[in-house]
Every structure is written in C-alpha cells, then in structure tokens.
Motif scaffolding. Sequence first.
Motif, PDB file in Angstrom:
ATOM      1  N   ILE A 119       0.813  -1.198   0.000  1.00 28.96           N
ATOM      2  CA  ILE A 119       0.000   0.000   0.000  1.00 28.96           C
ATOM      3  C   ILE A 119       0.865   1.274   0.000  1.00 28.96           C
ATOM      4  O   ILE A 119       0.389   2.366  -0.314  1.00 28.96           O
ATOM      5  N   ASP A 120       2.145   1.122   0.325  1.00 20.07           N
ATOM      6  CA  ASP A 120       3.070   2.260   0.298  1.00 20.07           C
ATOM      7  C   ASP A 120       3.627   2.515  -1.091  1.00 20.07           C
ATOM      8  O   ASP A 120       4.421   3.450  -1.273  1.00 20.07           O
ATOM      9  N   GLN A 121       3.253   1.697  -2.076  1.00 23.49           N
ATOM     10  CA  GLN A 121       3.813   1.822  -3.423  1.00 23.49           C
ATOM     11  C   GLN A 121       2.709   2.043  -4.456  1.00 23.49           C
ATOM     12  O   GLN A 121       2.660   1.391  -5.489  1.00 23.49           O
ATOM     13  N   LEU A 122       1.825   2.981  -4.189  1.00 23.35           N
ATOM     14  CA  LEU A 122       0.703   3.256  -5.080  1.00 23.35           C
ATOM     15  C   LEU A 122       1.164   3.999  -6.325  1.00 23.35           C
ATOM     16  O   LEU A 122       2.018   4.902  -6.248  1.00 23.35           O
ATOM     17  N   ALA A 123       0.624   3.619  -7.462  1.00 22.65           N
ATOM     18  CA  ALA A 123       1.003   4.242  -8.723  1.00 22.65           C
ATOM     19  C   ALA A 123       0.589   5.710  -8.788  1.00 22.65           C
ATOM     20  O   ALA A 123       1.177   6.497  -9.532  1.00 22.65           O
ATOM     21  N   SER A 124      -0.406   6.093  -8.031  1.00 22.13           N
ATOM     22  CA  SER A 124      -0.891   7.476  -8.051  1.00 22.13           C
ATOM     23  C   SER A 124       0.046   8.438  -7.339  1.00 22.13           C
ATOM     24  O   SER A 124      -0.073   9.654  -7.478  1.00 22.13           O
ATOM     25  N   GLY A 125       0.981   7.894  -6.543  1.00 19.00           N
ATOM     26  CA  GLY A 125       1.848   8.746  -5.753  1.00 19.00           C
ATOM     27  C   GLY A 125       1.228   9.158  -4.436  1.00 19.00           C
ATOM     28  O   GLY A 125       1.820   9.917  -3.668  1.00 19.00           O
ATOM     29  N   GLY A 126       0.000   8.688  -4.177  1.00 14.82           N
ATOM     30  CA  GLY A 126      -0.678   9.034  -2.935  1.00 14.82           C
ATOM     31  C   GLY A 126      -0.190   8.197  -1.765  1.00 14.82           C
ATOM     32  O   GLY A 126       0.537   7.211  -1.931  1.00 14.82           O
ATOM     33  N   ARG A 127      -0.582   8.626  -0.569  1.00 16.59           N
ATOM     34  CA  ARG A 127      -0.239   7.905   0.650  1.00 16.59           C
ATOM     35  C   ARG A 127      -1.391   6.964   1.005  1.00 16.59           C
ATOM     36  O   ARG A 127      -2.488   7.408   1.342  1.00 16.59           O
ATOM     37  N   GLY A 128      -1.151   5.677   0.926  1.00 17.86           N
ATOM     38  CA  GLY A 128      -2.208   4.724   1.238  1.00 17.86           C
ATOM     39  C   GLY A 128      -2.447   4.629   2.734  1.00 17.86           C
ATOM     40  O   GLY A 128      -1.496   4.533   3.514  1.00 17.86           O
TER      41      GLY A 128
ATOM     42  N   ARG B 219      -5.567   2.817   4.039  1.00 22.42           N
ATOM     43  CA  ARG B 219      -6.379   1.652   4.385  1.00 22.42           C
ATOM     44  C   ARG B 219      -6.825   0.960   3.108  1.00 22.42           C
ATOM     45  O   ARG B 219      -6.995   1.592   2.075  1.00 22.42           O
ATOM     46  N   ILE B 220      -7.024  -0.343   3.206  1.00 23.75           N
ATOM     47  CA  ILE B 220      -7.643  -1.076   2.100  1.00 23.75           C
ATOM     48  C   ILE B 220      -8.890  -1.772   2.631  1.00 23.75           C
ATOM     49  O   ILE B 220      -9.001  -2.050   3.834  1.00 23.75           O
ATOM     50  N   TYR B 221      -9.810  -2.012   1.711  1.00 19.87           N
ATOM     51  CA  TYR B 221     -11.013  -2.791   2.036  1.00 19.87           C
ATOM     52  C   TYR B 221     -10.986  -4.032   1.158  1.00 19.87           C
ATOM     53  O   TYR B 221     -10.950  -3.942  -0.074  1.00 19.87           O
ATOM     54  N   ARG B 222     -11.002  -5.176   1.821  1.00 23.10           N
ATOM     55  CA  ARG B 222     -10.941  -6.443   1.103  1.00 23.10           C
ATOM     56  C   ARG B 222     -12.060  -7.333   1.639  1.00 23.10           C
ATOM     57  O   ARG B 222     -12.104  -7.649   2.814  1.00 23.10           O
ATOM     58  N   GLY B 223     -12.960  -7.681   0.750  1.00 21.84           N
ATOM     59  CA  GLY B 223     -14.104  -8.487   1.176  1.00 21.84           C
ATOM     60  C   GLY B 223     -14.985  -7.765   2.180  1.00 21.84           C
ATOM     61  O   GLY B 223     -15.609  -8.407   3.029  1.00 21.84           O
ATOM     62  N   GLY B 224     -15.010  -6.446   2.091  1.00 26.14           N
ATOM     63  CA  GLY B 224     -15.833  -5.661   3.007  1.00 26.14           C
ATOM     64  C   GLY B 224     -15.181  -5.372   4.341  1.00 26.14           C
ATOM     65  O   GLY B 224     -15.762  -4.671   5.180  1.00 26.14           O
ATOM     66  N   LYS B 225     -13.945  -5.880   4.565  1.00 31.47           N
ATOM     67  CA  LYS B 225     -13.260  -5.664   5.838  1.00 31.47           C
ATOM     68  C   LYS B 225     -12.129  -4.656   5.656  1.00 31.47           C
ATOM     69  O   LYS B 225     -11.395  -4.699   4.666  1.00 31.47           O
ATOM     70  N   PRO B 226     -11.949  -3.740   6.633  1.00 26.87           N
ATOM     71  CA  PRO B 226     -10.879  -2.733   6.526  1.00 26.87           C
ATOM     72  C   PRO B 226      -9.559  -3.261   7.100  1.00 26.87           C
ATOM     73  O   PRO B 226      -9.534  -3.987   8.105  1.00 26.87           O
ATOM     74  N   TYR B 227      -8.454  -2.874   6.444  1.00 21.49           N
ATOM     75  CA  TYR B 227      -7.114  -3.213   6.934  1.00 21.49           C
ATOM     76  C   TYR B 227      -6.251  -1.964   6.865  1.00 21.49           C
ATOM     77  O   TYR B 227      -6.172  -1.304   5.824  1.00 21.49           O
ATOM     78  N   GLY B 228      -5.611  -1.619   7.973  1.00 27.09           N
ATOM     79  CA  GLY B 228      -4.746  -0.450   8.026  1.00 27.09           C
ATOM     80  C   GLY B 228      -3.435  -0.669   7.317  1.00 27.09           C
ATOM     81  O   GLY B 228      -3.041  -1.808   7.034  1.00 27.09           O
ATOM     82  N   PHE B 229      -2.706   0.435   7.062  1.00 22.22           N
ATOM     83  CA  PHE B 229      -1.456   0.350   6.303  1.00 22.22           C
ATOM     84  C   PHE B 229      -0.384  -0.456   7.056  1.00 22.22           C
ATOM     85  O   PHE B 229       0.582  -0.918   6.466  1.00 22.22           O
ATOM     86  N   TRP B 230      -0.538  -0.632   8.362  1.00 26.39           N
ATOM     87  CA  TRP B 230       0.443  -1.365   9.153  1.00 26.39           C
ATOM     88  C   TRP B 230       0.162  -2.869   9.198  1.00 26.39           C
ATOM     89  O   TRP B 230       1.006  -3.636   9.670  1.00 26.39           O
ATOM     90  N   GLU B 231      -1.002  -3.289   8.705  1.00 26.72           N
ATOM     91  CA  GLU B 231      -1.372  -4.690   8.809  1.00 26.72           C
ATOM     92  C   GLU B 231      -0.810  -5.487   7.640  1.00 26.72           C
ATOM     93  O   GLU B 231      -0.542  -4.960   6.553  1.00 26.72           O
ATOM     94  N   THR B 232      -0.650  -6.782   7.884  1.00 28.30           N
ATOM     95  CA  THR B 232      -0.023  -7.666   6.899  1.00 28.30           C
ATOM     96  C   THR B 232      -0.800  -7.663   5.573  1.00 28.30           C
ATOM     97  O   THR B 232      -0.198  -7.681   4.484  1.00 28.30           O
ATOM     98  N   GLU B 233      -2.135  -7.621   5.648  1.00 28.05           N
ATOM     99  CA  GLU B 233      -2.963  -7.681   4.431  1.00 28.05           C
ATOM    100  C   GLU B 233      -2.692  -6.513   3.493  1.00 28.05           C
ATOM    101  O   GLU B 233      -2.876  -6.619   2.274  1.00 28.05           O
ATOM    102  N   ALA B 234      -2.261  -5.386   4.057  1.00 28.62           N
ATOM    103  CA  ALA B 234      -2.036  -4.189   3.231  1.00 28.62           C
ATOM    104  C   ALA B 234      -0.667  -4.197   2.561  1.00 28.62           C
ATOM    105  O   ALA B 234      -0.376  -3.294   1.770  1.00 28.62           O
ATOM    106  N   GLN B 235       0.149  -5.196   2.868  1.00 26.76           N
ATOM    107  CA  GLN B 235       1.488  -5.240   2.270  1.00 26.76           C
ATOM    108  C   GLN B 235       1.488  -5.882   0.886  1.00 26.76           C
ATOM    109  O   GLN B 235       2.498  -5.854   0.181  1.00 26.76           O
ATOM    110  N   ARG B 236       0.347  -6.449   0.506  1.00 32.12           N
ATOM    111  CA  ARG B 236       0.248  -7.029  -0.835  1.00 32.12           C
ATOM    112  C   ARG B 236      -1.178  -6.812  -1.341  1.00 32.12           C
ATOM    113  O   ARG B 236      -2.117  -7.435  -0.837  1.00 32.12           O
ATOM    114  N   LEU B 237      -1.305  -5.923  -2.308  1.00 34.09           N
ATOM    115  CA  LEU B 237      -2.614  -5.579  -2.846  1.00 34.09           C
ATOM    116  C   LEU B 237      -3.113  -6.679  -3.772  1.00 34.09           C
ATOM    117  O   LEU B 237      -2.333  -7.272  -4.537  1.00 34.09           O
TER     118      LEU B 237
END
Length: 355
Positions: free
Chosen positions: A304-313, A315-333
């Motif tokens: 999530i730290d390597q977004l093509a838009s140049g933005g700062r990621g 949180r992600i939502y996967r399957g309706g559940k939120p994951y913060g940038f520090w969580e393991t799920e956010a390390q691989r989109l």
Amino acid sequence: MSKRPASKLKLQYRFQPLRRASKWPVWADVGARLSLAFFLIGIVVLVHWIDRDGLIDHHDGHISFLDVVYFTMISVTTTGFGDIAPISNRSRLIEAVIVTPIRIAVLFIFVGTAYNFVLKRTWEKWRMARIQAKLTNHIVVLGFGISGSEAVRELIARGTDPSCIVVIDQSVSRIEEAEAIGCNVLQGDASNDDTLIDVQIARAQSVLVSAGRDDTSILMVLTVRHLSPKVPISVVIRAQDNELLARQAGANNVINPVSFTGLLLAGSAQGAHVADYMADLASIGGRVQLRERAVAGEEIGRSIDQLASGGRGLRIYRGGKPYGFWETEAQRLEPGDQVVEVIRCEECEASVPGG
C-alpha cells in the motif's frame, strides 16, 4: 459517470414534474378558467345588448338577442363575418375600449388553459421520459437542506457533472435552488416507492440521504434498500443511538455531524493544526484530499506504500473488511481491493500563495 472541470459545466435537461402542480384538482382549475372566460363573454353580451341600437344586421335589419349572442361570439373569437357590424360612434368606441381588452383576455385564458393542460403536460411527460431513459450511474440526493446542499456543491466542485445528480425534496424553494445549479430535480416524498422509481434508483451509482430528521432518514434508507439492494447508501444521522438503526436499515455509511464536530474539537485540543488538517482532508478546497478507488492493475502485488498514483495509502477494504497500512494484508494488494489514500490537490496548491 462523466466528470469534467466545474468551470465547463453546462445546464442540461432538468425536470420538476410535481413542483408546478396546482393546489386545486385539475377539473377545478379548468372549471375556474372557463368560468372566468364565460363571465367575460357574458359582460360583452350585456354591453352589446344594451347598445344594440348601434349595431346593424345586413341580413334582416333587426337585432335580436340571438343576433347579439352571435355577434359577441364572432367578435370575441375575431372571426368577423361582417353580417353584423357597429355603425354608431358609441358602438365603435365600446368595441375599441371595452370589447377588445376582453377579447384579448378571453384568448389568453383559452390559450393558457390549452398550454397548461395539454401542451405543457405532454411536453413535460416526454421530457421526463427522456431524462429517465438516460439516468444511469447517477447520484441521488434525498434532502437538499444544509448537509444535502453542501454535499451537492462539493460533488460539483470535485468535477461531478450536475446532470448526473438527482435531488429530491418536498420544499419548492430547495428544489429551485438545486435546479439553479443544474441538477435534475424532483419535488416529492423521497420515502415513497413511486418517487424513487421515477429517478431510476435501481440504476444509481450511490444515494446520499439527509432528511433533517433521523426517523425520516432511516425510513428513506429502508425504502431505497428495498428498491435497490446493492446501491451504496450514505446517511446523515444526528443521534448516536440511531446510528445502529440506520446501518440495520441498509446504510453503508452513517455520518454523524455532531460526532465529527467532536472529533475536530478533540483534535484541536491535541494540536493546533490537527483540526485544520482534518478539514483539509474532507474538503475539495484543501491542499490534500482523501480518495477511495479500486486498486489499479499495475498495483496488484505491491504494498500500500507503493501506489502508482503517488498518494499515501491509509487503508484497504478487502471483502468488506478494513485493513490499516500497518497490517499484513495491506502489504500485498489484490484484485478487487478498495484503496483509501491521501493525494495532493495541485489545483488548490496553485491557488494558495506560497503553496
């Protein structure tokens, strides 16, 4: 949904089929108009009968009451066969000063009635059908009070075409305000099935609910969810106890302005610039913006730290559940992820001195 700079927006087709509705029933309105027209015609008949000596009948030389009625009707309708005509100066003066204004008034009444009850209604039904046919992937705003109107203006400022926004409200003044900025408008009860069906709620991109009362807003959410099981719904709820009810009714996002104000106040207590930055994030006028989007193809597999838009990621939502940038799920989109990021607003920075 098409987006373009707000400065290039143009007013497009708008509809307000209920706002012009008469307080009287249609038959009463038509009856009143026709009664006025025949009352004016009766005045002309009376005037002509009193001044019948100033008229001449080229057929038999005698002016009867039937002749007066006949002359009045052909005079009012501007037919003018010429078989009966005014011959005295007084009769001609009466025709010019009294009968002619009444003739014009009667014509306006008949033409206006035909326009209002035939031409205009037919035209609006046709135009309404055209707009309904084109409505798809649009944003429906239920309630155009303080929160609803600010949301619409913020959407337009962010590049949403007003023709992609539909506003429903029962207030004529609010409907006029929404129409003035180019939105599609419908005056009616947003908790009514027929009203929502008219704006193609099943094909909407999202629905924003701000009725001003929590019970009304929750009822609107229930109605929308009944008609469109999958459309995203955001609702403004003012009492914290009602937030759970709103979610149970089917709202995806519940916004409590009182709670948000409390967050800003608490943030300002922790630091002088925290509340300022939070307001920056929420508004299009800030130097930074919060944005939610689907993960791009080239971002799949990245952190999530390597977004093509140049933005700062954030949180992600996967399957309706939120994951913060520090969580393991956010390390691989992964495909299907929704990313919430902070991006720069270059246009806003350019407009701020020293930005």
